[in-house]
Motif scaffolding. Structure first.
Motif, PDB file in Angstrom:
ATOM      1  N   PHE A   1       0.821  -1.209   0.000  1.00 40.11           N
ATOM      2  CA  PHE A   1       0.000   0.000   0.000  1.00 40.11           C
ATOM      3  C   PHE A   1       0.859   1.264   0.000  1.00 40.11           C
ATOM      4  N   ARG A   2       2.024   1.211   0.663  1.00 39.27           N
ATOM      5  CA  ARG A   2       2.916   2.373   0.631  1.00 39.27           C
ATOM      6  C   ARG A   2       3.435   2.619  -0.781  1.00 39.27           C
ATOM      7  N   LEU A   3       3.719   1.543  -1.486  1.00 38.04           N
ATOM      8  CA  LEU A   3       4.208   1.678  -2.857  1.00 38.04           C
ATOM      9  C   LEU A   3       3.088   2.079  -3.805  1.00 38.04           C
ATOM     10  N   GLY A   4       1.894   1.549  -3.541  1.00 39.52           N
ATOM     11  CA  GLY A   4       0.760   1.753  -4.442  1.00 39.52           C
ATOM     12  C   GLY A   4       0.507   0.480  -5.228  1.00 39.52           C
ATOM     13  N   MET A   5      -0.632  -0.143  -5.004  1.00 40.49           N
ATOM     14  CA  MET A   5      -0.900  -1.446  -5.603  1.00 40.49           C
ATOM     15  C   MET A   5      -1.477  -1.317  -7.004  1.00 40.49           C
ATOM     16  N   ASN A   6      -0.854  -2.019  -7.940  1.00 44.67           N
ATOM     17  CA  ASN A   6      -1.407  -2.208  -9.278  1.00 44.67           C
ATOM     18  C   ASN A   6      -1.752  -3.683  -9.433  1.00 44.67           C
TER      19      ASN A   6
END
Length: 260
Positions: A201-206
Motif C-alpha cells: 500500500f505504501r508503494l501503491g498497488m497495481n
C-alpha cells in the motif's frame, strides 16, 4: 537460445535453464557458507535436469550477489529480476512481491515488465521467511505444516510484537493461555502478511498482484496477504521459490539479443 538464471538466496541457491522461452531444467541446494559451491551444485542440477551441457548455454545471469560469481556472465538487480519474472508468468502483472528467507521486496511493474517503482525490507526478519521458521519451532509444528494449520482458524488474534524475539515470547504466552495452535498460527501469518500488505500500500498497488519467493508455498501467508489486500486472488507461479532465477534467465536472454 539457452540461458541460465541463478539466485543465491540466504537459505537456498536456485538455478533454472531457459530454452527458447521455456523452463526446461531446475536445481536447488542449501546455500551454506560457500556460495560458489552452492552455485556449482544448483547449476549442475539444473543442467542435468534439462539434459544439456554447460557448453550449450549462451549466457548465465545471477541475482543475489554483491559480486560477480565465477559461473555468471552478468549480475542482475533483484528488482529487475522480480519484474521480469512476474511478467513472464502473468502478462497482466502490475505488482510483484518477493518474500524469501531474510528479506521482502515489492515492485510495481509496467506493461512490458519494466520496473516502475520498488520498496524493500531487509532489516527485520518479521517480514521474511525466517520469522515463520522461528514461530514453527516455538509451536513445535513442522515448518511444512504451519501454513495449512493457519487456514483452520476463524478466530483472528492480533500480535503486537514487531520483532522475532518478542513475537516468540508472545507466542509462548498464547500457548500457556491454552489458545489453540491453529489460532496462534493464523496470528503469526497475519502479522507477517500485515507487514507485506503495508509495503504494497505504501508503494501503491497495481493489479494483478504476483507473489514469488519461498513464502509463496505457505498457504497461511498467501491467504493473509490476499485477505489484507482485499483481493479475490493472488497470482502465484509454479515453484515460486525459483522466481528470481527465472527473471535472471530472462534478462540473460534479452542481453544476448542486444549483443547481436
Amino acid at each position: 537460445m539457452i540461458t541460465v538464471g541463478i539466485d543465491c538466496g540466504a537459505k537456498n541457491t536456485k538455478a533454472i535453464v531457459l530454452k527458447d522461452g521455456v523452463i526446461v531444467g531446475k536445481g536447488l541446494c542449501l546455500t551454506g557458507f560457500d556460495q560458489e559451491r552452492a552455485v556449482d551444485n544448483a547449476l549442475n542440477q539444473a543442467l542435468e535436469d534439462a539434459g544439456i551441457s554447460k557448453g550449450d548455454v549462451a549466457k548465465i545471469a545471477a541475482v543475489g550477489f554483491e559480486y560477480r560469481p565465477v559461473n555468471a556472465d552478468i549480475v542482475v538487480n533483484e528488482f529487475n529480476a522480480m519484474a521480469k519474472a512476474g511478467h513472464f508468468f502473468f502478462r497482466n502483472a502490475g505488482t510483484v512481491v518477493d518474500v524469501g528467507a531474510e528479506g521482502s521486496r515489492v515492485v510495481k511493474v509496467g506493461a512490458k515488465g519494466e520496473v516502475l517503482d520498488f520498496i524493500m525490507n531487509e532489516k527485520c526478519a518479521a517480514g521474511a521467511g525466517t520469522f515463520v521458521e522461528s514461530m514453527s519451532r516455538a509451536l513445535e509444528i513442522p515448518l511444512e505444516e504451519i501454513g495449512d494449520l493457519a487456514l483452520k482458524s476463524d478466530n483472528p488474534i492480533p500480535m503486537n510484537a514487531q520483532c522475532v524475539i518478542f513475537a516468540e515470547s508472545e507466542v509462548v504466552g498464547l500457548i500457556h493461555a491454552n489458545v489453540p495452535k491453529e489460532d496462534i498460527s493464523r496470528a503469526i501469518h497475519d502479522a507477517m502478511a500485515d507487514r507485506i500488505v503495508s509495503m504494497i500500500f505504501r508503494l501503491g498497488m497495481n493489479e494483478d498482484v504476483v507473489l514469488i519467493g519461498g513464502m509463496g508455498l505457505n498457504a497461511g501467508f498467501v491467504e493473509g496477504v490476499r485477505r489484507g489486500l482485499g483481493l479475490d486472488k493472488l497470482y502465484i507461479p509454479p515453484d515460486p521459490e525459483f522466481g528470481l532465477a527465472v527473471g535472471a534467465a530472462i534478462v540473460a536472454t534479452a542481453s544476448c539479443g542486444a549483443e547481436r
